[in-house]
Motif scaffolding. Structure first.
Motif, PDB file in Angstrom:
ATOM      1  N   ARG A 149       0.832  -1.215   0.000  1.00  0.00           N
ATOM      2  CA  ARG A 149       0.000   0.000   0.000  1.00  0.00           C
ATOM      3  C   ARG A 149       0.865   1.264   0.000  1.00  0.00           C
ATOM      4  NH1 ARG A 149      -5.543  -0.831   0.642  1.00  0.00           N
ATOM      5  NH2 ARG A 149      -6.112  -3.003   1.066  1.00  0.00           N
ATOM      6  N   ALA A 150       0.764   2.110   1.022  1.00  0.00           N
ATOM      7  CA  ALA A 150       1.480   3.389   1.012  1.00  0.00           C
ATOM      8  C   ALA A 150       2.985   3.206   0.966  1.00  0.00           C
ATOM      9  CB  ALA A 150       1.102   4.208   2.243  1.00  0.00           C
ATOM     10  N   ALA A 151       3.478   2.064   1.450  1.00  0.00           N
ATOM     11  CA  ALA A 151       4.916   1.824   1.483  1.00  0.00           C
ATOM     12  C   ALA A 151       5.425   1.107   0.244  1.00  0.00           C
ATOM     13  CB  ALA A 151       5.280   1.010   2.732  1.00  0.00           C
ATOM     14  N   ALA A 152       4.546   0.773  -0.688  1.00  0.00           N
ATOM     15  CA  ALA A 152       4.961   0.025  -1.875  1.00  0.00           C
ATOM     16  C   ALA A 152       5.991   0.795  -2.699  1.00  0.00           C
ATOM     17  CB  ALA A 152       3.744  -0.319  -2.734  1.00  0.00           C
ATOM     18  N   ALA A 153       5.802   2.107  -2.817  1.00  0.00           N
ATOM     19  CA  ALA A 153       6.730   2.911  -3.612  1.00  0.00           C
ATOM     20  C   ALA A 153       8.119   2.936  -2.984  1.00  0.00           C
ATOM     21  CB  ALA A 153       6.199   4.338  -3.758  1.00  0.00           C
ATOM     22  N   GLN A 154       8.180   2.990  -1.645  1.00  0.00           N
ATOM     23  CA  GLN A 154       9.473   2.985  -0.970  1.00  0.00           C
ATOM     24  C   GLN A 154      10.203   1.666  -1.198  1.00  0.00           C
ATOM     25  OE1 GLN A 154      10.392   5.832   0.415  1.00  0.00           O
ATOM     26  NE2 GLN A 154       8.390   6.740   0.035  1.00  0.00           N
ATOM     27  N   LEU A 199       4.512   2.132   6.419  1.00  0.00           N
ATOM     28  CA  LEU A 199       4.039   3.499   6.594  1.00  0.00           C
ATOM     29  C   LEU A 199       2.543   3.505   6.875  1.00  0.00           C
ATOM     30  CD1 LEU A 199       5.929   5.214   3.628  1.00  0.00           C
ATOM     31  CD2 LEU A 199       6.630   5.082   6.023  1.00  0.00           C
ATOM     32  N   PRO A 200       2.043   4.576   7.494  1.00  0.00           N
ATOM     33  CA  PRO A 200       0.600   4.661   7.767  1.00  0.00           C
ATOM     34  C   PRO A 200      -0.199   4.763   6.461  1.00  0.00           C
ATOM     35  CG  PRO A 200       1.860   6.395   8.895  1.00  0.00           C
ATOM     36  CD  PRO A 200       2.775   5.763   7.933  1.00  0.00           C
ATOM     37  N   ARG A 201      -1.466   4.243   6.498  1.00  0.00           N
ATOM     38  CA  ARG A 201      -1.987   3.442   7.584  1.00  0.00           C
ATOM     39  C   ARG A 201      -1.431   2.046   7.480  1.00  0.00           C
ATOM     40  NH1 ARG A 201      -8.330   4.272   7.394  1.00  0.00           N
ATOM     41  NH2 ARG A 201      -8.180   3.145   9.365  1.00  0.00           N
ATOM     42  N   VAL A 220      14.230  -9.398  10.838  1.00  0.00           N
ATOM     43  CA  VAL A 220      13.401  -8.366  10.215  1.00  0.00           C
ATOM     44  C   VAL A 220      13.971  -6.983  10.505  1.00  0.00           C
ATOM     45  CG1 VAL A 220      11.129  -7.266  10.193  1.00  0.00           C
ATOM     46  CG2 VAL A 220      11.307  -9.768  10.296  1.00  0.00           C
ATOM     47  N   VAL A 221      14.361  -6.282   9.435  1.00  0.00           N
ATOM     48  CA  VAL A 221      14.792  -4.886   9.510  1.00  0.00           C
ATOM     49  C   VAL A 221      13.660  -4.039   8.935  1.00  0.00           C
ATOM     50  CG1 VAL A 221      16.452  -3.167   8.707  1.00  0.00           C
ATOM     51  CG2 VAL A 221      17.226  -5.491   9.265  1.00  0.00           C
ATOM     52  N   THR A 222      13.199  -3.049   9.696  1.00  0.00           N
ATOM     53  CA  THR A 222      12.038  -2.275   9.266  1.00  0.00           C
ATOM     54  C   THR A 222      12.320  -0.780   9.270  1.00  0.00           C
ATOM     55  OG1 THR A 222      10.520  -3.952  10.168  1.00  0.00           O
ATOM     56  CG2 THR A 222       9.608  -1.779   9.722  1.00  0.00           C
ATOM     57  N   VAL A 223      11.958  -0.133   8.175  1.00  0.00           N
ATOM     58  CA  VAL A 223      11.902   1.330   8.117  1.00  0.00           C
ATOM     59  C   VAL A 223      10.449   1.710   8.332  1.00  0.00           C
ATOM     60  CG1 VAL A 223      12.162   3.374   6.667  1.00  0.00           C
ATOM     61  CG2 VAL A 223      13.867   1.543   6.554  1.00  0.00           C
ATOM     62  N   ALA A 224      10.163   2.419   9.427  1.00  0.00           N
ATOM     63  CA  ALA A 224       8.787   2.774   9.769  1.00  0.00           C
ATOM     64  C   ALA A 224       8.698   4.258  10.099  1.00  0.00           C
ATOM     65  CB  ALA A 224       8.282   1.928  10.944  1.00  0.00           C
ATOM     66  N   ASP A 225       7.490   4.754  10.174  1.00  0.00           N
ATOM     67  CA  ASP A 225       7.284   6.180  10.422  1.00  0.00           C
ATOM     68  C   ASP A 225       7.553   6.565  11.866  1.00  0.00           C
ATOM     69  OD1 ASP A 225       4.056   6.376  11.630  1.00  0.00           O
ATOM     70  OD2 ASP A 225       4.782   4.534  10.708  1.00  0.00           O
ATOM     71  N   PHE A 228       7.156   3.785  17.487  1.00  0.00           N
ATOM     72  CA  PHE A 228       5.972   3.266  18.152  1.00  0.00           C
ATOM     73  C   PHE A 228       4.962   2.707  17.160  1.00  0.00           C
ATOM     74  CE2 PHE A 228       7.697   7.049  20.216  1.00  0.00           C
ATOM     75  CZ  PHE A 228       8.196   6.477  21.365  1.00  0.00           C
ATOM     76  N   ALA A 229       5.387   2.496  15.927  1.00  0.00           N
ATOM     77  CA  ALA A 229       4.496   1.945  14.900  1.00  0.00           C
ATOM     78  C   ALA A 229       4.101   0.513  15.260  1.00  0.00           C
ATOM     79  CB  ALA A 229       5.191   1.973  13.545  1.00  0.00           C
ATOM     80  N   PRO A 230       2.959   0.034  14.758  1.00  0.00           N
ATOM     81  CA  PRO A 230       2.503  -1.328  15.081  1.00  0.00           C
ATOM     82  C   PRO A 230       3.499  -2.416  14.696  1.00  0.00           C
ATOM     83  CG  PRO A 230       0.727  -0.062  14.087  1.00  0.00           C
ATOM     84  CD  PRO A 230       1.963   0.778  13.958  1.00  0.00           C
ATOM     85  N   VAL A 231       4.381  -2.146  13.725  1.00  0.00           N
ATOM     86  CA  VAL A 231       5.355  -3.151  13.292  1.00  0.00           C
ATOM     87  C   VAL A 231       6.543  -3.247  14.243  1.00  0.00           C
ATOM     88  CG1 VAL A 231       4.746  -3.015  10.844  1.00  0.00           C
ATOM     89  CG2 VAL A 231       6.443  -1.430  11.802  1.00  0.00           C
TER      90      VAL A 231
END
Length: 292
Positions: A149-154, A199-201, A220-225, A228-231
């Protein structure tokens, strides 16, 4: 945030001394509800202003109820929000951002993105987490890259450039019933790490995919917003980069830049990265691939 680590959580000396860094340190180690994570994220984004906000103003900023702000303060160990605000004024003294005059909503959105980039620069004062992520990404063969979704482009942008230096990058840009199958296939092929952009949502499917990836043995390495993101609770290494929320759709300059920083760190751990880039450039020139 249990079981996670990352640039935003650990920070360097310079980052920890910033108002945002001190707030991150205050929240570290507390098990927060989704609503409380939203409040925490809003406070970090407006770190310089928070010591001067009332509970009602903070609730409006975070899009929650005023009692939720009070419960959040209690969850952090304070008697209530006034005690939390007094603490913030003591440990994170800062003057409110000066009013720069009348600006329109588009200028405000740009200014907010500039502030997000400044915060990212503070976080990167400690390069350790990014370097560790680069080492993990470089060593994973294949390297699955997830973003929905919103993170697909990244995820797509990272995978596009990563494929120029990494021998086997697998983009997981679509959800559905085959997502877990593709993660399993990467594990069978020898993958050790999965990179996720979140990324949200935040889609429930992403959280479920990361749970599956960890159960399958992947790091798992995560780039998040936000830290405190749910991931966060299903990531081994979380690298936060805030998104802008001033327009109808979120803006993600900081997550994109952090993705490029990760590419740089990964190249540092790929001994043949430069040779692969030079080979690509030679072939592109021979084919007349680019007009410039």
């Amino acid at each position: 945030m249990s079981g996670t680590s990352g640039a935003g959580a650990r920070g360097g000396t310079d980052g920890a001394e910033s108002p945002a860094g001190r707030l991150q340190a205050l929240f570290e180690g507390h098990r927060l509800t989704p609503t409380q994570r939203r409040i925490a994220h809003s406070m970090v984004r407006r770190a310089s202003d928070v010591p001067f906000l009332s509970s009602v103003e903070l609730a409006e900023l975070a899009g929650v109820s005023q009692p939720s702000v009070t419960r959040f303060a209690v969850a952090l160990g304070f008697d209530g929000y006034p005690a939390l605000r007094r603490h913030l004024r003591e440990v994170a003294p800062a003057e409110p951002v000066a009013d720069t005059g009348a600006v329109n909503e588009y200028q405000q959105a740009v200014a907010a993105e500039i502030e997000n980039l400044r915060h990212l620069a503070e976080v990167l004062a400690d390069p350790g987490p990014v370097r560790e992520a680069g080492r993990l990404l470089a060593g994973s063969r294949p390297l699955p890259v997830l973003g929905l979704r919103a993170a697909a482009a990244q995820a797509h942008g990272f995978a596009y450039f990563a494929a120029k230096v990494h021998p086997d990058v697998r983009l997981l840009g679509e959800g559905g019933t085959m997502l877990h199958d593709r993660i399993d296939a990467a594990v069978r092929a020898g993958a050790g790490t999965l990179l996720c952009f979140a990324l949200p949502r935040h889609p429930r499917e992403v959280v479920e995919a990361l749970v599956h990836a960890k159960e399958a043995g992947l790091t798992v390495v995560t780039v998040a917003d936000s830290a405190f993101a749910p991931v966060a609770k299903v990531s081994d290494l979380l690298l936060p980069a805030a998104v802008g929320t001033g327009l109808a759709f979120d803006t993600a300059c900081a997550p994109m830049l952090l993705g490029r920083v990760l590419l740089e760190a990964m190249c540092d751990d790929l001994p043949d990265a430069q040779a692969r880039l030079e080979e690509f450039d030679a072939k592109a020139a021979a084919r007349g691939l680019f007009v410039d």
